[in-house]
Design an enzyme around this catalytic site. Structure first.
Site, short mmCIF file in Angstrom:
data_model
loop_
_atom_site.label_atom_id
_atom_site.label_comp_id
_atom_site.label_asym_id
_atom_site.label_seq_id
_atom_site.Cartn_x
_atom_site.Cartn_y
_atom_site.Cartn_z
CB CYS B 100 9.80 8.35 -17.44
SG CYS B 100 9.50 10.00 -18.07
CB CYS B 104 13.97 15.90 -18.14
SG CYS B 104 13.96 14.62 -16.91
CB THR B 191 7.06 12.64 -21.40
OG1 THR B 191 7.42 11.65 -22.35
CG2 THR B 191 7.60 12.26 -20.03
CD GLU B 257 5.45 8.22 -22.01
OE1 GLU B 257 4.94 7.15 -21.59
OE2 GLU B 257 6.49 8.71 -21.52
CG HIS B 292 14.69 14.99 -24.14
ND1 HIS B 292 14.48 15.36 -22.84
CD2 HIS B 292 13.87 13.93 -24.35
CE1 HIS B 292 13.58 14.56 -22.29
NE2 HIS B 292 13.19 13.69 -23.18
CE1 TYR B 296 15.14 10.76 -22.92
CE2 TYR B 296 15.64 9.41 -24.82
CZ TYR B 296 14.74 10.18 -24.09
OH TYR B 296 13.48 10.34 -24.56
CB CYS B 299 16.47 9.92 -16.95
SG CYS B 299 16.07 9.40 -18.62
CD GLU B 447 10.95 8.51 -22.67
OE1 GLU B 447 11.16 8.00 -21.56
OE2 GLU B 447 10.32 9.56 -22.83
C1 LIG Z 1 7.96 6.97 -24.45
C2 LIG Z 1 8.08 8.15 -25.34
C3 LIG Z 1 8.02 9.43 -24.76
C4 LIG Z 1 8.11 10.57 -25.58
N1 LIG Z 1 7.99 11.81 -25.00
C5 LIG Z 1 7.90 12.90 -25.80
C6 LIG Z 1 7.65 14.20 -25.23
O1 LIG Z 1 7.52 14.35 -24.01
N2 LIG Z 1 7.54 15.25 -26.06
C7 LIG Z 1 7.65 15.12 -27.40
O2 LIG Z 1 7.51 16.12 -28.10
N3 LIG Z 1 7.89 13.91 -27.99
C8 LIG Z 1 8.01 12.81 -27.21
N4 LIG Z 1 8.26 11.57 -27.79
C9 LIG Z 1 8.27 11.47 -29.24
C10 LIG Z 1 9.58 11.06 -29.90
O3 LIG Z 1 10.39 12.18 -30.09
C11 LIG Z 1 9.20 10.39 -31.24
O4 LIG Z 1 8.69 9.11 -30.91
C12 LIG Z 1 10.35 10.25 -32.20
O5 LIG Z 1 10.70 11.52 -32.71
C13 LIG Z 1 10.01 9.30 -33.34
O6 LIG Z 1 8.82 9.68 -33.96
P1 LIG Z 1 7.66 8.61 -34.24
O7 LIG Z 1 7.38 7.90 -32.97
O8 LIG Z 1 6.57 9.33 -34.91
O9 LIG Z 1 8.30 7.55 -35.21
P2 LIG Z 1 8.56 7.72 -36.76
O10 LIG Z 1 9.09 9.08 -37.05
O11 LIG Z 1 7.37 7.29 -37.53
O12 LIG Z 1 9.75 6.70 -36.97
C14 LIG Z 1 9.60 5.31 -37.32
C15 LIG Z 1 10.75 4.93 -38.23
O13 LIG Z 1 10.62 5.58 -39.48
C16 LIG Z 1 11.80 6.32 -39.79
N5 LIG Z 1 11.37 7.56 -40.47
C17 LIG Z 1 10.40 8.43 -40.08
N6 LIG Z 1 10.29 9.45 -40.95
C18 LIG Z 1 11.21 9.22 -41.92
C19 LIG Z 1 11.58 9.92 -43.09
N7 LIG Z 1 10.98 11.05 -43.46
N8 LIG Z 1 12.59 9.41 -43.84
C20 LIG Z 1 13.21 8.27 -43.47
N9 LIG Z 1 12.89 7.55 -42.37
C21 LIG Z 1 11.90 8.02 -41.60
C22 LIG Z 1 12.46 6.59 -38.44
O14 LIG Z 1 13.85 6.80 -38.57
C23 LIG Z 1 12.11 5.32 -37.68
O15 LIG Z 1 13.04 4.32 -37.97
C24 LIG Z 1 8.24 10.41 -26.98
C25 LIG Z 1 8.33 9.13 -27.54
C26 LIG Z 1 8.24 8.02 -26.74
C27 LIG Z 1 8.31 6.66 -27.40
S1 SF4 Z 2 14.71 12.60 -19.58
FE1 SF4 Z 2 14.15 10.59 -18.89
S2 SF4 Z 2 13.06 10.86 -16.98
FE2 SF4 Z 2 13.23 12.82 -17.94
S3 SF4 Z 2 11.32 13.04 -19.01
FE3 SF4 Z 2 12.75 12.20 -20.48
S4 SF4 Z 2 12.55 10.00 -20.27
FE4 SF4 Z 2 11.53 10.91 -18.54
#
Ligand SMILES: Cc1cc2nc3c(=O)[nH]c(=O)nc-3n(C[C@H](O)[C@H](O)[C@H](O)COP(=O)(O)OP(=O)(O)OC[C@H]3O[C@@H](n4cnc5c(N)ncnc54)[C@H](O)[C@@H]3O)c2cc1C
Ligand code: SF4
Lengths: 127, 489
Positions: B100, B104, B191, B257, B292, B296, B299, B447
Site C-alpha cells: 500500500c 490515495c 493509512t 496504519e 476509495h 482498490y 492498487c 484491507e
Molecule cells: C488496513 C486498513 C486501512 C485502513 N485505512 C483507513 C484510512 O486510511 N482512513 C480511514 O478513515 N479508514 C481506514 N480504514 C478503516 C476502514 O474503513 C474500517 O476498517 C471499516 O469501515 C470497518 O470498520 P471497523 O474496522 O471498525 O469494523 P466494524 O465496523 O466494527 O465491522 C466489523 C463487523 O461488524 C459489522 N457491523 C459494524 N457495525 C454494524 C452495525 N451498526 N450494524 C450491523 N453490522 C455492523 C460490519 O459489517 C462487520 O462485519 C482502514 C482499515 C484497514 C483494515
Molecule cells: S488505495 Fe490501495 S494503495 Fe492506495 S492507500 Fe488505499 S490501500 Fe493503499
C-alpha cells in the site's frame, strides 16, 4: 418556448424517463407556450436514466441555447427528491429560459458562439 | 515547486516533530526506523515516478485550479479519462511497491470534499468551498501528501455518535472559538498518517439533525499541537529488526496504519470545511467511500500482479511450472485479478460530473468493484499458497541458511532445481508469505475486506442503487404477465 428533448439509450434506468418527460411537458404547457422541436431550441432537456447520463453532449450542445440535464435523480448534477423530479425540472427549464429569445429580432446565435453553459444557475433543494 | 523530488519529500518528514509511539516507547527519528522506513519508501515512489518521463503521463496531470503540472495524487478529476488514469496509476504503483503506497486516501478524500463543500454552500449559503479550494491549491503547489481521515473509534457499534456513553468515540467539536474550533476524538487505521503532511478529517457516517458537533470536516497539519500517534503493528513486523533482509519478503516497501488521537486540537476557521451540516454527512461519506472503492480496482490489482508473478516464479524454481493444473491456477489468478481491474475501469468510464465540476465514479459499479475486492484477493492468495507449497511457512530463517555449521545442510535440503540458486527460492517464498500472511497481507487481504467499508456496507449501497422493480417489470413483459410496451408492429 422551443424545447428539444433528448433521451439517453435507456440501458439501465433508475427513473421512468418517459413518465417524467410526459409530466414535464404537461406542466410546461400549463405555464408557457410550448413547441417541441428537433433543432434551434431555446432549451435542450437531456434525459438520462441514471447518473451516468451518457448522451453525447457534443452532439446535443449545438441544438439548443441552454441545456438542462437529468441523470436519474440528479437535475443539473444535484440530487433531488424523486417525488419532486418533474417539478424541479420544470423550474430549471423556466429559470434557464430568457423571454428575450422570443422577440422577433432575436437571432439564433452562430453555432460556435453558443454558450457551453450546462443548465441554469437556480438553486435546487437537496435530497 | 509543483513537483517534489523524493529527497525533498524525505526532508519534509525529517524537519518536523511529531508525538509518535511504538512498542510503548516514543519514537524520535521515525523516517529511518527499520519498521517504518519501508512505508516511507512506498510514498516516496509516488514522487519518483512523477518525475520519470516513462511514467509522467499517468503520474501527473494539469491542475484545474492553478494550471500547473501536478502529481496526479493531488488532482481533482476533470473527466472520465482522469478517473481511468487514476486507476492505472494505482495499478502501476502496486506493481512497483507490492504494498500500500498510502497516498490515495487523501486524493479520494479531497475529491469528495471538493464537490460536497460546493453543494453545502449552494444549500446553506456557507463559504466552505472557497476555503477548501485555497487549501487544495496549497496542497498542489507544494506537492503534499494528505491523509484521508474518516474512521472513528466508534465505541458501541449499535449506538449512534450522540448515544455513545463516551462522546469522544466519534471525533467531535468540543469548543467553538472566535478564531476556530477545538476538536477531540480518535481516528483508527489511518493509512500513511505519519508519512503525510496534512490530515483531512471527515465525519464517519450519516448523522441525525441533533448530531451537529460530529458533523465536522477540516484540515490540520500532521504536526499540529495535540496530535498523538500510535503506530499499528503488522504481522511479522519485527523481522525488519533482525538484520539481513531475506525473511522480510519485500525488502524495500511496506504500508502503514496509525492510531491517530486528536487531543483537543485547534482548527482555525479557514481550515474548517463543514461545521454542523448534518444533512451533508451522508454525501461526503458516500463520495469518499465510492472513490476509495474505485481505488482498490487499481492498487489491489497491481499488488495482485506481483503475487501472480511470485507464484509463477516459485513454480518455475521448484520445477512444477509445466504441470497443467499449475498453469490453470495461474490463469485463474489472472482472471480474478483482471476482473477487479475491469470493475475499476468500468466505474471510472461511467463516471459523471458533479455540480462543482470534478468527476465522480459510478457508485453502483464502484461498490461492485469493492465487493469483488473483499473476495478475489483471498482466492488469489489461496491459489498462490497452493502453488508455492508449504515451505514458505516452515522454512528456516535466513540466519540458519547463513550459519557456517548447519547452513550447508539447510541449503542442501532446500534445493529444488539444481540450476536455480537456493536463495531465489528462499526469497520468493518469503515474498509469497509477506503478501499472503505477512505485513503486506494487511493491505492485500484485510484491507481488501474492511478498507473503504466492510462488505455489508457495499451490499447496502447495491440494494439502494439497483432498481429491482424495473427488472421485475422486464421479466413480466417477457412472459406475458404485462403487455410489452415495445411490441407495436
Ligand atoms: C488496513 C486498513 C486501512 C485502513 N485505512 C483507513 C484510512 O486510511 N482512513 C480511514 O478513515 N479508514 C481506514 N480504514 C478503516 C476502514 O474503513 C474500517 O476498517 C471499516 O469501515 C470497518 O470498520 P471497523 O474496522 O471498525 O469494523 P466494524 O465496523 O466494527 O465491522 C466489523 C463487523 O461488524 C459489522 N457491523 C459494524 N457495525 C454494524 C452495525 N451498526 N450494524 C450491523 N453490522 C455492523 C460490519 O459489517 C462487520 O462485519 C482502514 C482499515 C484497514 C483494515
Ligand atoms: S488505495 Fe490501495 S494503495 Fe492506495 S492507500 Fe488505499 S490501500 Fe493503499
Amino acid at each position: 418556448m422551443r424545447l428539444y428533448i433528448k433521451y439517453c439509450g435507456g440501458c439501465n434506468p433508475v427513473i421512468n424517463r418517459k413518465k417524467i418527460v410526459d409530466e414535464v411537458v404537461h406542466k410546461l404547457q400549463r405555464r408557457t407556450a410550448l413547441e417541441l422541436v428537433g433543432d434551434r431550441a431555446d432549451i435542450g432537456l437531456i434525459v438520462g436514466g441514471c447518473p451516468v447520463c451518457c448522451v453525447n453532449m457534443d452532439e446535443v450542445r449545438p441544438l439548443a441555447r441552454r441545456l438542462v440535464t437529468v441523470g436519474g435523480e440528479l437535475v443539473n448534477f444535484v440530487k433531488v427528491p424523486i417525488a419532486q423530479l418533474s417539478e424541479i425540472i420544470v423550474e430549471q427549464i423556466l429559470n434557464s429560459f430568457d423571454p428575450q429569445w422570443e422577440l422577433p429580432e432575436a437571432d439564433w446565435p452562430e453555432r460556435e458562439n453558443l454558450p457551453q453553459a450546462l443548465g441554469a444557475e437556480g438553486k435546487i433543494k437537496h435530497n | 515547486m509543483a513537483l517534489k523530488t523524493p529527497q525533498q519529500y524525505l526532508h519534509d518528514l525529517r524537519s518536523r516533530n511529531i508525538e509518535l509511539y511504538m512498542f510503548g516507547e516514543k519514537v524520535e527519528n521515525y523516517v529511518d526506523h527499520p519498521i517504518i522506513r519501508p512505508s516511507v519508501n512506498s510514498v516516496a515512489m509516488t514522487y519518483k515516478l512523477a518525475l520519470d518521463p516513462e511514467y509522467e503521463d499517468i503520474m501527473t496531470a494539469t491542475s484545474n485550479l492553478t494550471g500547473q503540472k501536478i502529481n496526479r495524487f493531488t488532482h481533482l478529476h476533470q473527466n472520465t479519462e482522469d478517473l481511468i488514469k487514476k486507476v492505472k496509476m494505482q495499478r502501476l504503483m502496486g506493481q512497483k511497491t507490492g504494498a500500500c503506497f498510502q497516498r490515495c486516501v487523501g486524493m479520494d478524500a479531497f475529491n469528495a470534499v471538493y464537490s460536497t463543500t460546493y453543494e453545502i454552500d449552494q444549500a446553506h449559503g456557507t463559504q466552505y468551498y472557497q476555503r477548501f479550494v485555497e487549501f487544495l491549491k496549497y496542497v498542489q503547489e507544494n506537492d503534499l501528501v494528505v491523509d484521508g481521515c474518516m474512521t472513528d473509534a466508534r465505541g458501541d457499534r449499535g449506538k449512534s455518535p450522540a448515544q455513545q456513553p463516551d462522546p469522544d468515540a466519534y471525533l467531535h467539536v468540543v469548543e467553538r472559538r472566535e478564531d476556530g474550533l477545538v476538536v477531540r476524538g480518535c481516528k483508527l487505521h489511518q493509512t500513511g498518517m505519519i508519512n503525510s503532511h496534512e490530515i483531512l478529517v471527515m465525519p464517519n457516517n450519516s448523522l441525525k439533525a441533533d448530531e451537529k458537533d460530529w458533523a465536522v470536516c477540516f484540515a490540520v497539519p500532521v504536526d499540529a499541537p495535540g496530535m498523538i500517534y500510535v503506530y499499528g503493528r503488522q504481522a511479522s513486523d519485527t523481522r525488519k529488526l533482525e538484520g539481513g533482509n531475506v525473511d522480510m519478503g519485500n525488502i524495500h516497501f511496506g504500508g502503514q496504519e496509525v492510531m491517530t488521537i486528536f487531543n483537543n486540537v485547534f482548527v482555525p476557521w479557514e481550515r474548517v470545511f463543514m461545521d454542523g451540516e448534518t444533512d451533508f454527512s451522508t454525501m461526503v461519506v458516500e463520495r469518499f467511500a465510492g472513490y476509495h472503492r474505485q481505488s482498490y480496482g487499481g492498487c489491489k490489482v497491481g499488488v495482485g500482479d506481483t503475487l501472480i508473478g511470485a507464484a509463477k516464479a516459485i513454480a518455475d524454481y521448484q520445477g512444477a511450472a509445466q504441470a497443467s493444473h499449475i498453469k490453470d491456477k495461474l490463469v485463474e489468478m489472472c482472471h480474478l485479478n483482471e476482473t477487479l481491474y475491469g470493475c475499476g475501469i468500468a466505474c471510472s468510464a461511467e463516471g459523471r460530473k458533479t455540480a462543482a465540476g470534478n468527476y465522480l465514479i459510478d457508485q453502483l459499479l464502484a461498490n461492485i468493484c469493492k465487493q469483488n475486492v473483499t473476495r478475489y484477493p483471498y482466492e488469489i492468495a489461496r491459489l498462490a499458497q497452493d502453488i508455492a507449497g508449504g515451505y514458505f511457512v516452515t522454512m528456516p530463517s535466513e540466519k540458519d541458511f547463513n550459519n557456517p555449521d548447519i547452513g550447508p545442510l539447510v541449503k542442501k535440503y532446500s534445493t529444488t532445481r539444481t540450476d536455480v540458486p537456493v536463495e531465489y527460492r528462499q526469497r520468493m517464498a518469503r515474498l509469497v508469505e509477506n503478501l499472503t500472511q505477512g505485513s503486506a497481507a494487511v493491505g492485500y487481504l484485510t484491507e481488501s475486506m474492511h478498507g473503504a467499508g466492510s462488505p455489508q456496507a457495499q451490499r447496502i449501497m447495491i440494494t439502494r442503487l439497483v432498481d429491482l422493480e424495473h427488472r421485475k417489470e422486464l421479466a413480466e413483459n417477457l412472459c406475458g404477465i404485462s403487455r410489452h410496451p415495445d411490441i407495436d408492429w
